[in-house]
Motif scaffolding. Structure first.
Motif, mmCIF file in Angstrom:
data_model
loop_
_atom_site.group_PDB
_atom_site.id
_atom_site.type_symbol
_atom_site.label_atom_id
_atom_site.label_comp_id
_atom_site.label_asym_id
_atom_site.label_seq_id
_atom_site.Cartn_x
_atom_site.Cartn_y
_atom_site.Cartn_z
ATOM 1 N N LYS A 402 0.802 -1.224 0.000
ATOM 2 C CA LYS A 402 0.000 0.000 0.000
ATOM 3 C C LYS A 402 0.837 1.277 0.000
ATOM 4 O O LYS A 402 0.318 2.363 -0.258
ATOM 5 N N GLY A 403 2.129 1.156 0.297
ATOM 6 C CA GLY A 403 2.971 2.346 0.342
ATOM 7 C C GLY A 403 2.652 3.265 1.494
ATOM 8 O O GLY A 403 2.793 4.485 1.391
ATOM 9 N N VAL A 404 2.214 2.702 2.628
ATOM 10 C CA VAL A 404 1.847 3.495 3.797
ATOM 11 C C VAL A 404 2.936 3.353 4.848
ATOM 12 O O VAL A 404 3.887 2.571 4.704
ATOM 13 N N SER A 405 2.792 4.149 5.917
ATOM 14 C CA SER A 405 3.765 4.071 6.992
ATOM 15 C C SER A 405 3.545 2.810 7.825
ATOM 16 O O SER A 405 2.508 2.134 7.726
ATOM 17 N N LEU A 406 4.521 2.491 8.676
ATOM 18 C CA LEU A 406 4.427 1.307 9.525
ATOM 19 C C LEU A 406 3.264 1.438 10.510
ATOM 20 O O LEU A 406 2.549 0.460 10.788
ATOM 21 N N ALA A 407 3.058 2.662 11.026
ATOM 22 C CA ALA A 407 1.954 2.858 11.983
ATOM 23 C C ALA A 407 0.607 2.642 11.317
ATOM 24 O O ALA A 407 -0.303 2.022 11.899
ATOM 25 N N GLU A 408 0.461 3.138 10.068
ATOM 26 C CA GLU A 408 -0.806 2.957 9.372
ATOM 27 C C GLU A 408 -1.040 1.484 9.043
ATOM 28 O O GLU A 408 -2.179 0.965 9.166
ATOM 29 N N ALA A 409 -0.001 0.787 8.630
ATOM 30 C CA ALA A 409 -0.143 -0.642 8.335
ATOM 31 C C ALA A 409 -0.512 -1.425 9.589
ATOM 32 O O ALA A 409 -1.369 -2.329 9.562
ATOM 33 N N TRP A 410 0.126 -1.080 10.704
ATOM 34 C CA TRP A 410 -0.197 -1.785 11.953
ATOM 35 C C TRP A 410 -1.629 -1.496 12.396
ATOM 36 O O TRP A 410 -2.335 -2.349 12.924
ATOM 37 N N GLY A 411 -2.102 -0.258 12.143
ATOM 38 C CA GLY A 411 -3.488 0.055 12.485
ATOM 39 C C GLY A 411 -4.470 -0.789 11.707
ATOM 40 O O GLY A 411 -5.472 -1.277 12.267
ATOM 41 N N VAL A 412 -4.201 -1.005 10.411
ATOM 42 C CA VAL A 412 -5.086 -1.843 9.597
ATOM 43 C C VAL A 412 -5.058 -3.285 10.083
ATOM 44 O O VAL A 412 -6.096 -3.948 10.225
ATOM 45 N N VAL A 413 -3.844 -3.802 10.368
ATOM 46 C CA VAL A 413 -3.716 -5.197 10.801
ATOM 47 C C VAL A 413 -4.364 -5.407 12.155
ATOM 48 O O VAL A 413 -5.087 -6.394 12.404
ATOM 49 N N SER A 414 -4.159 -4.461 13.085
ATOM 50 C CA SER A 414 -4.746 -4.617 14.423
ATOM 51 C C SER A 414 -6.266 -4.535 14.361
ATOM 52 O O SER A 414 -6.965 -5.260 15.100
ATOM 53 N N ALA A 415 -6.803 -3.657 13.491
ATOM 54 C CA ALA A 415 -8.249 -3.581 13.345
ATOM 55 C C ALA A 415 -8.815 -4.890 12.794
ATOM 56 O O ALA A 415 -9.868 -5.386 13.249
ATOM 57 N N ALA A 416 -8.095 -5.472 11.815
ATOM 58 C CA ALA A 416 -8.544 -6.765 11.277
ATOM 59 C C ALA A 416 -8.478 -7.849 12.335
ATOM 60 O O ALA A 416 -9.360 -8.740 12.392
ATOM 61 N N MET A 417 -7.484 -7.823 13.188
ATOM 62 C CA MET A 417 -7.359 -8.805 14.267
ATOM 63 C C MET A 417 -8.513 -8.669 15.261
ATOM 64 O O MET A 417 -9.066 -9.669 15.724
ATOM 65 N N ARG A 418 -8.914 -7.416 15.580
ATOM 66 C CA ARG A 418 -10.023 -7.223 16.504
ATOM 67 C C ARG A 418 -11.337 -7.703 15.919
ATOM 68 O O ARG A 418 -12.157 -8.323 16.606
ATOM 69 N N ASP A 419 -11.517 -7.394 14.615
ATOM 70 C CA ASP A 419 -12.757 -7.882 13.955
ATOM 71 C C ASP A 419 -12.815 -9.402 13.946
ATOM 72 O O ASP A 419 -13.890 -10.008 14.153
ATOM 73 N N GLN A 420 -11.663 -10.010 13.719
ATOM 74 C CA GLN A 420 -11.627 -11.496 13.689
ATOM 75 C C GLN A 420 -11.909 -12.049 15.071
ATOM 76 O O GLN A 420 -12.599 -13.077 15.227
#
Length: 422
Positions: A402-420
């Motif tokens: 996605k070409g995003v920062s590490l913080a933004e990528a971690w935010g997406v991954v953590s949100a997906a983990m919470r939804d799961q």
């Protein structure tokens, strides 16, 4: 100003003074600086202060039209040819400025009577002669350059070297003399055999006439003159790698540059005076003759433009100061800044401001702080128990795709983990 700075430094050393005028270029939004050749300057100076200045230049008419494209030279030159000579006269005074042009006589020495045309005469409210000026201190008030005193020693040294070269030339190409040589007219060479007349009394020979011997004292005199010239210029031998001792530390070599460093600081002081005067004059010219909204060279706070009468103010005071590396080479300048930062007497932002290749010290400090904060957060993130190697891989892959920062990528991954988990 940085473009003409080397020329001004040479003017001070060669002519003993430098001159820079301020003028309005219709193609620019701000006043422009232009160097004046000291060869054409006739100043009135009192105690190192410039009272007024007259500049007289002789050039071809075609050159004058190119140098002064916005001037109307009048109808008196309609009958002139482009290669005819004209004389341009500029006067800079504390009350008004004037420009005149005259047709140079056919003999190149005097202007024809009645052939002088006043191009302009304009009053100004600058309060001083609109010329940046500096001169080397002189006890008589006259202009003396750094090279004035070395002309005769240099001419003497060059004369001695020329004579030594001439003697060396004569020793190689000296005329021949011969006595009792039968085939004297044959040119010398590796296969030439000279036949001697044995019937003559005394020696027979063919040889070159020996030139006059060179006195060994001449070489000592040349070295003495060389040393005297360097002393008058303040240019040490070590500057060219000539060290009198077989071994010397770096501090010892730096100690030999003392006189040169003092001269460099003196030149910087003189040029800073010129720059301060020019800034004051340009500010007054900007307010009086160029009163309109114009862009700032760089953003100051939230302001991107300025209006001279509103933003410059009444009392314009400019101070020019040189940085920590003035007069030093890059290695010693960088080491000096590092030493100050190490002992804690300078902040990191000040050190960056004094570094020649950093244009935005505050922005650079912000980037350094962001990198440091990011490094700390990454270390904290990696040490968290719930961050497994799989999650790290998912985060880095998303960051790359996605070409995003590490913080933004971690935010997406953590949100997906919470939804799961939900």
């Amino acid at each position: 100003f940085d473009v003409i700075r080397p020329y001004l430094s040479m003017d001070v050393d060669v002519a003993g003074g430098c001159f820079v005028c301020v003028w309005i270029d219709p193609t620019l939004d701000v006043p422009r600086f232009e160097r004046i050749d000291p060869l054409f300057c006739y100043p009135d100076v009192y105690n190192g202060k410039l009272l007024d200045l007259l500049v007289i230049q002789q050039m071809k008419l075609r050159s004058a039209k190119l140098i002064f494209p916005y001037e109307d030279f009048g109808g008196i030159f309609d009958q002139m040819q482009p290669n005819d000579d004209v004389t341009i006269m500029d006067y800079y005074g504390p009350i008004f400025n004037a420009k005149a042009i005259g047709r140079t006589g056919t003999d190149g020495s005097k202007m024809d009577p009645g052939k002088v045309h006043i191009l302009s005469k304009e009053s100004h409210d600058v309060g001083m002669t609109p010329v940046g000026f500096a001169m080397l201190p002189s006890p008589t008030g006259e202009f003396h350059g750094s090279l004035d005193q070395i002309a005769r020693p240099m001419a003497t040294k060059n004369r001695l070297v020329s004579l030594i070269v001439e003697v060396a030339h004569e020793s190689v190409y000296a005329p021949w003399e011969e006595r009792g040589i039968l085939n004297w007219n044959e040119d010398p060479g590796p296969n030439t055999n000279y036949h001697h007349n044995t019937s003559l009394d005394g020696d027979t020979f063919k040889r070159r006439i020996a030139p006059a011997p060179i006195s060994g004292e001449l070489f000592g005199l040349i070295q003495f003159l060389e040393s005297e010239q360097r002393g008058q210029l303040g240019y040490p031998d070590s500057r060219q790698g000539v060290v009198s001792t077989s071994q010397a530390s770096a501090s010892a070599l730096m100690a030999t540059q003392g006189q040169l460093t003092s001269i460099v600081r003196e030149r910087q002081r003189l040029l800073s005076m010129v720059q301060e005067d020019l800034a004051c004059v340009a500010g007054e010219v900007d307010k009086s003759a160029m009163e309109f909204e114009k862009p700032l060279p760089y953003v100051v706070g939230k302001s991107k433009t300025y209006l001279p009468s509103r933003d410059i103010g009444e009392n314009l005071q400019v101070s020019v100061e040189y940085g920590a590396g003035a007069g030093l080479d890059l290695i010693n300048a960088d080491q000096r800044l590092i030493n100050f930062k190490t002992i804690g007497v300078l902040s990191g932002e000040t050190v960056l401001e004094q570094t020649n290749f950093i244009t935005d010290a505050r922005g650079e400090m912000a980037r350094v702080e962001n990198e440091e904060v990011g490094r700390i957060l990454i270390e904290k993130w990696l040490s968290t128990p719930e961050v497994t190697p799989d999650i790290i891989g998912m985060t880095l892959q998303l960051k790359k795709e996605k070409g995003v920062s590490l913080a933004e990528a971690w935010g997406v991954v953590s949100a997906a983990m919470r939804d799961q988990a939900d």
